[in-house]
Design a protein around this motif. Structure first.
Motif, mmCIF file in Angstrom:
data_model
loop_
_atom_site.group_PDB
_atom_site.id
_atom_site.type_symbol
_atom_site.label_atom_id
_atom_site.label_comp_id
_atom_site.label_asym_id
_atom_site.label_seq_id
_atom_site.Cartn_x
_atom_site.Cartn_y
_atom_site.Cartn_z
ATOM 1 N N GLY A 19 0.777 -1.235 0.000
ATOM 2 C CA GLY A 19 0.000 0.000 0.000
ATOM 3 C C GLY A 19 0.803 1.276 0.000
ATOM 4 N N ASP A 20 2.144 1.180 -0.003
ATOM 5 C CA ASP A 20 2.952 2.398 -0.070
ATOM 6 C C ASP A 20 2.799 3.029 -1.445
ATOM 7 O OD1 ASP A 20 4.164 2.749 2.500
ATOM 8 O OD2 ASP A 20 5.308 0.921 2.125
ATOM 9 N N ARG A 21 2.989 4.358 -1.510
ATOM 10 C CA ARG A 21 2.712 5.119 -2.730
ATOM 11 C C ARG A 21 3.897 6.002 -3.107
ATOM 12 N NH1 ARG A 21 -2.909 5.800 -3.434
ATOM 13 N NH2 ARG A 21 -2.318 6.562 -5.509
ATOM 14 N N ILE A 22 3.903 6.456 -4.341
ATOM 15 C CA ILE A 22 4.910 7.392 -4.830
ATOM 16 C C ILE A 22 4.561 8.797 -4.345
ATOM 17 C CG2 ILE A 22 5.864 8.491 -6.908
ATOM 18 C CD1 ILE A 22 5.459 5.839 -8.369
ATOM 19 N N ILE A 23 5.564 9.513 -3.832
ATOM 20 C CA ILE A 23 5.354 10.903 -3.395
ATOM 21 C C ILE A 23 6.131 11.914 -4.245
ATOM 22 C CG2 ILE A 23 4.902 10.215 -1.001
ATOM 23 C CD1 ILE A 23 7.741 11.265 -0.338
ATOM 24 N N GLU A 24 7.092 11.428 -5.027
ATOM 25 C CA GLU A 24 7.880 12.318 -5.879
ATOM 26 C C GLU A 24 8.432 11.522 -7.040
ATOM 27 O OE1 GLU A 24 11.698 15.441 -5.607
ATOM 28 O OE2 GLU A 24 11.408 13.915 -4.069
ATOM 29 N N ILE A 25 8.446 12.132 -8.208
ATOM 30 C CA ILE A 25 9.077 11.525 -9.375
ATOM 31 C C ILE A 25 9.922 12.585 -10.068
ATOM 32 C CG2 ILE A 25 7.031 11.947 -10.834
ATOM 33 C CD1 ILE A 25 7.822 9.312 -12.333
ATOM 34 N N GLY A 26 11.154 12.222 -10.387
ATOM 35 C CA GLY A 26 12.065 13.139 -11.076
ATOM 36 C C GLY A 26 12.646 12.459 -12.307
ATOM 37 N N CYS A 27 12.655 13.151 -13.431
ATOM 38 C CA CYS A 27 13.166 12.594 -14.684
ATOM 39 C C CYS A 27 14.098 13.600 -15.355
ATOM 40 C CB CYS A 27 12.020 12.284 -15.644
ATOM 41 S SG CYS A 27 10.812 11.094 -15.019
ATOM 42 N N VAL A 28 15.215 13.100 -15.874
ATOM 43 C CA VAL A 28 16.207 13.928 -16.565
ATOM 44 C C VAL A 28 16.393 13.359 -17.964
ATOM 45 C CG1 VAL A 28 18.624 14.638 -16.572
ATOM 46 C CG2 VAL A 28 17.374 14.547 -14.421
ATOM 47 N N GLU A 29 16.319 14.217 -18.966
ATOM 48 C CA GLU A 29 16.405 13.762 -20.357
ATOM 49 C C GLU A 29 17.829 13.849 -20.893
ATOM 50 O OE1 GLU A 29 13.626 14.540 -24.137
ATOM 51 O OE2 GLU A 29 14.942 16.251 -23.699
ATOM 52 N N LEU A 30 18.239 12.771 -21.571
ATOM 53 C CA LEU A 30 19.494 12.729 -22.326
ATOM 54 C C LEU A 30 19.155 12.460 -23.788
ATOM 55 C CD1 LEU A 30 21.608 10.331 -20.035
ATOM 56 C CD2 LEU A 30 21.831 12.811 -20.156
ATOM 57 N N TYR A 43 5.893 16.568 -7.301
ATOM 58 C CA TYR A 43 5.562 16.061 -5.978
ATOM 59 C C TYR A 43 4.127 15.556 -6.069
ATOM 60 C CZ TYR A 43 9.706 18.272 -4.007
ATOM 61 O OH TYR A 43 10.994 18.618 -3.719
ATOM 62 N N ILE A 44 3.831 14.463 -5.396
ATOM 63 C CA ILE A 44 2.537 13.794 -5.550
ATOM 64 C C ILE A 44 1.909 13.534 -4.183
ATOM 65 C CG2 ILE A 44 1.423 11.663 -6.360
ATOM 66 C CD1 ILE A 44 3.717 11.508 -8.464
ATOM 67 N N ASN A 45 0.635 13.828 -4.061
ATOM 68 C CA ASN A 45 -0.122 13.508 -2.847
ATOM 69 C C ASN A 45 -0.392 12.007 -2.832
ATOM 70 O OD1 ASN A 45 -1.976 13.116 -0.823
ATOM 71 N ND2 ASN A 45 -3.438 14.650 -1.532
ATOM 72 N N PRO A 46 0.198 11.271 -1.894
ATOM 73 C CA PRO A 46 0.065 9.809 -1.908
ATOM 74 C C PRO A 46 -1.230 9.306 -1.263
ATOM 75 C CG PRO A 46 1.483 10.453 -0.106
ATOM 76 C CD PRO A 46 1.093 11.732 -0.826
ATOM 77 N N GLU A 47 -2.007 10.230 -0.705
ATOM 78 C CA GLU A 47 -3.270 9.875 -0.042
ATOM 79 C C GLU A 47 -3.055 8.975 1.179
ATOM 80 O OE1 GLU A 47 -6.632 9.335 -3.013
ATOM 81 O OE2 GLU A 47 -4.886 8.942 -4.322
ATOM 82 N N ARG A 48 -1.882 9.067 1.729
ATOM 83 C CA ARG A 48 -1.556 8.367 2.974
ATOM 84 C C ARG A 48 -0.280 8.993 3.538
ATOM 85 N NH1 ARG A 48 0.767 2.588 3.178
ATOM 86 N NH2 ARG A 48 1.644 3.607 5.010
ATOM 87 N N ASP A 49 0.020 8.720 4.785
ATOM 88 C CA ASP A 49 1.230 9.265 5.408
ATOM 89 C C ASP A 49 2.442 8.396 5.097
ATOM 90 O OD1 ASP A 49 -0.251 11.294 6.454
ATOM 91 O OD2 ASP A 49 -0.327 10.501 8.502
ATOM 92 N N SER A 50 3.614 9.029 5.110
ATOM 93 C CA SER A 50 4.868 8.283 4.952
ATOM 94 C C SER A 50 5.238 7.601 6.263
ATOM 95 C CB SER A 50 6.003 9.224 4.542
ATOM 96 O OG SER A 50 5.853 9.671 3.232
ATOM 97 N N HIS A 51 5.916 6.469 6.137
ATOM 98 C CA HIS A 51 6.457 5.805 7.322
ATOM 99 C C HIS A 51 7.561 6.677 7.925
ATOM 100 C CE1 HIS A 51 4.322 2.047 6.635
ATOM 101 N NE2 HIS A 51 4.693 2.101 5.372
ATOM 102 N N GLU A 52 7.750 6.536 9.203
ATOM 103 C CA GLU A 52 8.756 7.354 9.898
ATOM 104 C C GLU A 52 10.145 7.144 9.317
ATOM 105 O OE1 GLU A 52 10.441 7.948 14.456
ATOM 106 O OE2 GLU A 52 8.423 7.161 14.140
ATOM 107 N N ASP A 53 10.493 5.894 9.015
ATOM 108 C CA ASP A 53 11.822 5.613 8.445
ATOM 109 C C ASP A 53 11.986 6.265 7.074
ATOM 110 O OD1 ASP A 53 12.544 4.179 10.659
ATOM 111 O OD2 ASP A 53 12.129 2.211 9.778
#
Length: 243
Positions: A19-30, A43-53
């Motif tokens: 159930g963990d979700r993506i909160i950020e995606i970064g892409c660099v073009e070559l 930055y993406i709203n994952p609709e849930r909280d991140s784990h402390e770790d």
């Protein structure tokens, strides 16, 4: 020219299936192995909280993400940007697993169906440096890539670092491609040059160089217990031993 996208994600935790979700995606073009500046970052709203770790790794707070777009809102932009490219990821199974799960929630095909191929730089590094640490930080140190600004993980920063790492990992391949490319059509019809008429000078070692050579051999003798292959060759024993 070939288009490559170096991609990284940050997530709420380690388990896409859990159930963990993506909160950020970064892409660099070559393009043609050169940075173009045509990058993509969300930055993406994952609709849930991140784990402390996970928070300790990326430092992106739950509050910061609450007003960010959900993955469903940016999915088409991401897929259009990536379409048909070779995508380069460090530890690709992790990021692709999360992307597949996000796409599955939207009823879309798996990530691999949108891109030409996925290249895993972790797998490449393990083949080049077996038995060594091959994290992104370790590769930056080994290949001379400046990662001094990386106090926390960030998808866009890590993608930029990975682009430099990838270019360095494949630099030998690049040199080969340049050599072949420079020949072009001319290479097919180029005349061979006969070098047999050239007499190359023989540069013999001077006394200082010979003394330095002997010093090195003595050190190797000491370290190997008198089994220096060079010594055996000089004395003729190497030839008898098949060396």
């Amino acid at each position: 020219m070939s288009r490559q996208i170096v991609l990284d994600t940050e997530t709420t935790g380690l388990s896409a299936e859990g159930g963990d979700r993506i909160i950020e995606i970064g892409c660099v073009e070559l393009v043609g192995r050169k940075l173009t500046g045509n990058n993509l970052h969300f930055y993406i709203n994952p609709e849930r909280d991140s784990h402390e770790d996970a928070l300790k790794v990326h430092g992106i707070s739950n509050d910061f993400l609450r007003d960010k777009p959900k993955f469903a809102e940016v999915a088409d932009d991401i897929l259009r940007y990536l379409e048909g490219a070779e995508v380069i990821i460090h530890n690709a199974a992790f990021d692709v697993g999360f992307l597949d799960k996000e796409l599955e929630r939207l009823g879309k095909p798996a990530f691999g169906s949108f891109v030409a191929e996925v290249t895993d730089t972790l797998r490449m590094a393990k083949q080049l440096y077996p038995g060594k640490r091959n994290s992104l930080d370790a590769l930056c140190d080994r290949l001379g890539v400046d990662n001094s600004g990386r106090t926390l993980h960030g998808a866009l920063l890590d993608a930029e670092l990975l682009a430099d790492v990838y270019i360095n990992l494949t630099r030998g391949q690049e040199a080969l491609l340049i050599d072949l490319g420079d020949l072009g059509e001319q290479g097919a019809s180029a005349h061979r040059i006969d070098l047999s008429g050239f007499e190359l000078p023989v540069l013999r070692a001077n006394a200082q160089e010979l003394a330095s050579h002997q010093e090195v051999l003595l050190q190797i003798d000491k370290a190997s217990g008198g089994k220096t292959v060079w010594r055996l060759s000089e004395s003729g024993e190497g030839a008898k031993a098949g060396i």
